[in-house]
Scaffold this motif. Structure first.
Motif, PDB file in Angstrom:
ATOM      1  N   PHE A 314      18.341 127.385  21.112  1.00 14.83           N
ATOM      2  CA  PHE A 314      17.993 127.455  22.530  1.00 14.83           C
ATOM      3  C   PHE A 314      16.557 127.032  22.830  1.00 14.83           C
ATOM      4  CE2 PHE A 314      21.401 130.833  22.494  1.00 14.83           C
ATOM      5  CZ  PHE A 314      22.344 130.045  23.122  1.00 14.83           C
ATOM      6  N   LEU A 317      15.353 123.830  25.080  1.00 19.09           N
ATOM      7  CA  LEU A 317      16.445 123.407  25.947  1.00 19.09           C
ATOM      8  C   LEU A 317      16.205 123.981  27.338  1.00 19.09           C
ATOM      9  CD1 LEU A 317      19.812 123.819  23.956  1.00 19.09           C
ATOM     10  CD2 LEU A 317      18.635 121.703  24.540  1.00 19.09           C
ATOM     11  N   GLU A 319      17.383 124.906  31.293  1.00 20.69           N
ATOM     12  CA  GLU A 319      18.541 125.690  31.720  1.00 20.69           C
ATOM     13  C   GLU A 319      19.804 124.846  31.800  1.00 20.69           C
ATOM     14  OE1 GLU A 319      19.825 128.634  35.433  1.00 20.69           O
ATOM     15  OE2 GLU A 319      17.720 128.067  35.133  1.00 20.69           O
ATOM     16  N   ARG A 322      20.960 124.082  28.222  1.00 19.66           N
ATOM     17  CA  ARG A 322      21.450 125.310  27.600  1.00 19.66           C
ATOM     18  C   ARG A 322      22.858 125.631  28.109  1.00 19.66           C
ATOM     19  NH1 ARG A 322      18.501 130.296  29.644  1.00 19.66           N
ATOM     20  NH2 ARG A 322      20.147 130.111  31.212  1.00 19.66           N
ATOM     21  N   THR A 339      18.279 133.157  17.277  1.00 17.32           N
ATOM     22  CA  THR A 339      17.357 132.950  18.400  1.00 17.32           C
ATOM     23  C   THR A 339      16.275 134.008  18.394  1.00 17.32           C
ATOM     24  OG1 THR A 339      17.167 132.802  20.809  1.00 17.32           O
ATOM     25  CG2 THR A 339      18.851 134.286  19.947  1.00 17.32           C
ATOM     26  N   TRP A 347      26.101 134.796  29.702  1.00 16.78           N
ATOM     27  CA  TRP A 347      26.106 133.356  29.478  1.00 16.78           C
ATOM     28  C   TRP A 347      27.456 132.864  28.976  1.00 16.78           C
ATOM     29  CZ3 TRP A 347      20.923 132.075  26.470  1.00 16.78           C
ATOM     30  CH2 TRP A 347      19.828 132.430  27.283  1.00 16.78           C
TER      31      TRP A 347
END
Length: 369
Positions: A314, A317, A319, A322, A339, A347
């Motif tokens: 992540f 990246l 939004e 992602r 992460t 998500w």
């Protein structure tokens, strides 16, 4: 394919640890840097490839003060449950499948088929051609036993040809014999590489729009010494002509100038070389599309999804990208994501399990880093 259990002993910062994982589920490994998140997915990767992507010095993986490390996994593949074990001791790897010794690496690699993304993969565009060849070979070795055998024979023949060229007096008859044998092996290998790259391009191009606005076109070009789209007989003919043209130069330079050991891949975005035009964000998106496309290639070839490992995926990246990544993740595939950033269950629209890793200890159900 799923990893049901993973046991590690004296590996990196883990003394002895055992983990259980759900099938076809996303597992989020959260925590600060240098706590052991990446070590866990590295252990899965090692059981797949018998190497680490982080270091070429396998002894450095042994926990400080110990003499060996052990990795074990229980995996499910097409409904069949198997156990894999690898012990590294005194510079050697000892392999076991269902508690029975496995004598050769080629009979072990790919039993657990894992596909990895790591930030280091972005270097694939700028690294020497041998790294891009390694990427292709590494995946084909897991997919095709015949490819593994032929590639081994070609590499042996290439060494023999080099030895002949470096001898004080070149044996022309032996040189011709070895060259003819190399041509036979290469014609098949080129055909297999070309088919793999074509399929990978098709799958990656279908995934790539998830990471942008759909206006960018991704393409991959396989660069080899002949036209790889032709039939086997024509490829052999072109290889024969190429070796005839370079024979005198090869004898003078004492090396083999033509062959698949010189192959390369070129990546294009909107028909322009990625190395010349793409931003870091675009490169990251391309690599992610390649890895997710590769999962689809493996599923198409084997009927079984691999395990997908996403390390620090992540970071960097935005939004949009992602969200595109999450939307592009294949269903019915087991995924491990590391992460250092907070991740929300909202998500995802599929089963997700969260863990925190702290000083080599993993705990489940903690959502904040």
């Amino acid at each position: 394919m799923n990893v049901q259990k993973l046991n590690v002993s004296d590996y990196r910062n883990f003394e002895t640890a055992s983990f259980s994982f759900d099938p076809d589920t996303i597992h989020i490994l959260m925590g600060r840097n240098a706590q052991g998140k990446t070590n866990l997915i590295e252990a899965i990767y090692f059981l797949s490839h018998l190497r680490s992507w982080r270091t070429s010095k396998t002894p450095s993986l042994i926990r400080h003060g110990q003499e060996l490390f052990r990795l074990e996994a229980t995996i499910e593949n097409k409904g069949r449950v198997e156990s894999l074990k690898m012990i590294f001791s005194q510079g050697k790897k000892y392999l076991f499948r269902n508690d029975k010794p496995v004598q050769t690496f080629s009979n072990f690699v790919g039993i657990l088929n894992a596909v990895l993304f790591s930030p280091d993969d972005l270097q694939i565009f700028s690294e020497p051609p041998k790294e891009r060849r390694k990427f292709v070979d590494m995946e084909l070795v897991k997919l095709s036993r015949s490819y593994t055998t032929r590639l081994g024979r070609f590499n042996k023949l290439l060494k023999e040809r080099s030895a002949i060229l470096k001898s004080f007096r070149v044996d022309d008859v032996l040189l011709s014999t070895i060259t003819d044998q190399m041509i036979e092996e290469q014609a098949v290998l080129i055909t297999q590489r070309y088919a793999f790259i074509q399929l990978l391009e098709e799958k990656a191009r279908a995934v790539f729009p998830y990471f942008g606005e759909g206006r960018e076109k991704l393409s991959i070009r396989y660069k080899t010494c002949v036209d790889p789209s032709l039939g086997m007989d024509e490829i052999k003919k072109q290889l024969t002509e190429a070796y005839q043209k370079t024979r005198l130069k090869d004898k003078q330079m004492k090396t083999t100038a033509v062959g698949i050991h010189k192959d390369d891949l070129e990546f294009y975005l909107n028909d322009k070389l990625v190395t010349q035009t793409a931003s870091q964000g675009q490169k990251r998106s391309i690599v992610l599309a390649l890895k997710i496309g590769l999962c689809q290639v493996i599923q198409a070839k084997t009927g079984q999804n691999p395990v997908l490992l996403l390390d620090d995926v992540f970071s960097e990246l935005d939004e949009t990208r992602r969200a595109g990544l999450i939307a592009s993740l294949p269903e019915e595939i087991q995924i491990f994501i590391t992460t250092a950033e907070p991740v929300s269950p909202s998500w995802f629209k599929r089963p997700v399990r969260f863990y925190t890793v702290d000083h080599g200890v993993m705990k489940e159900g903690i959502y904040d880093v």
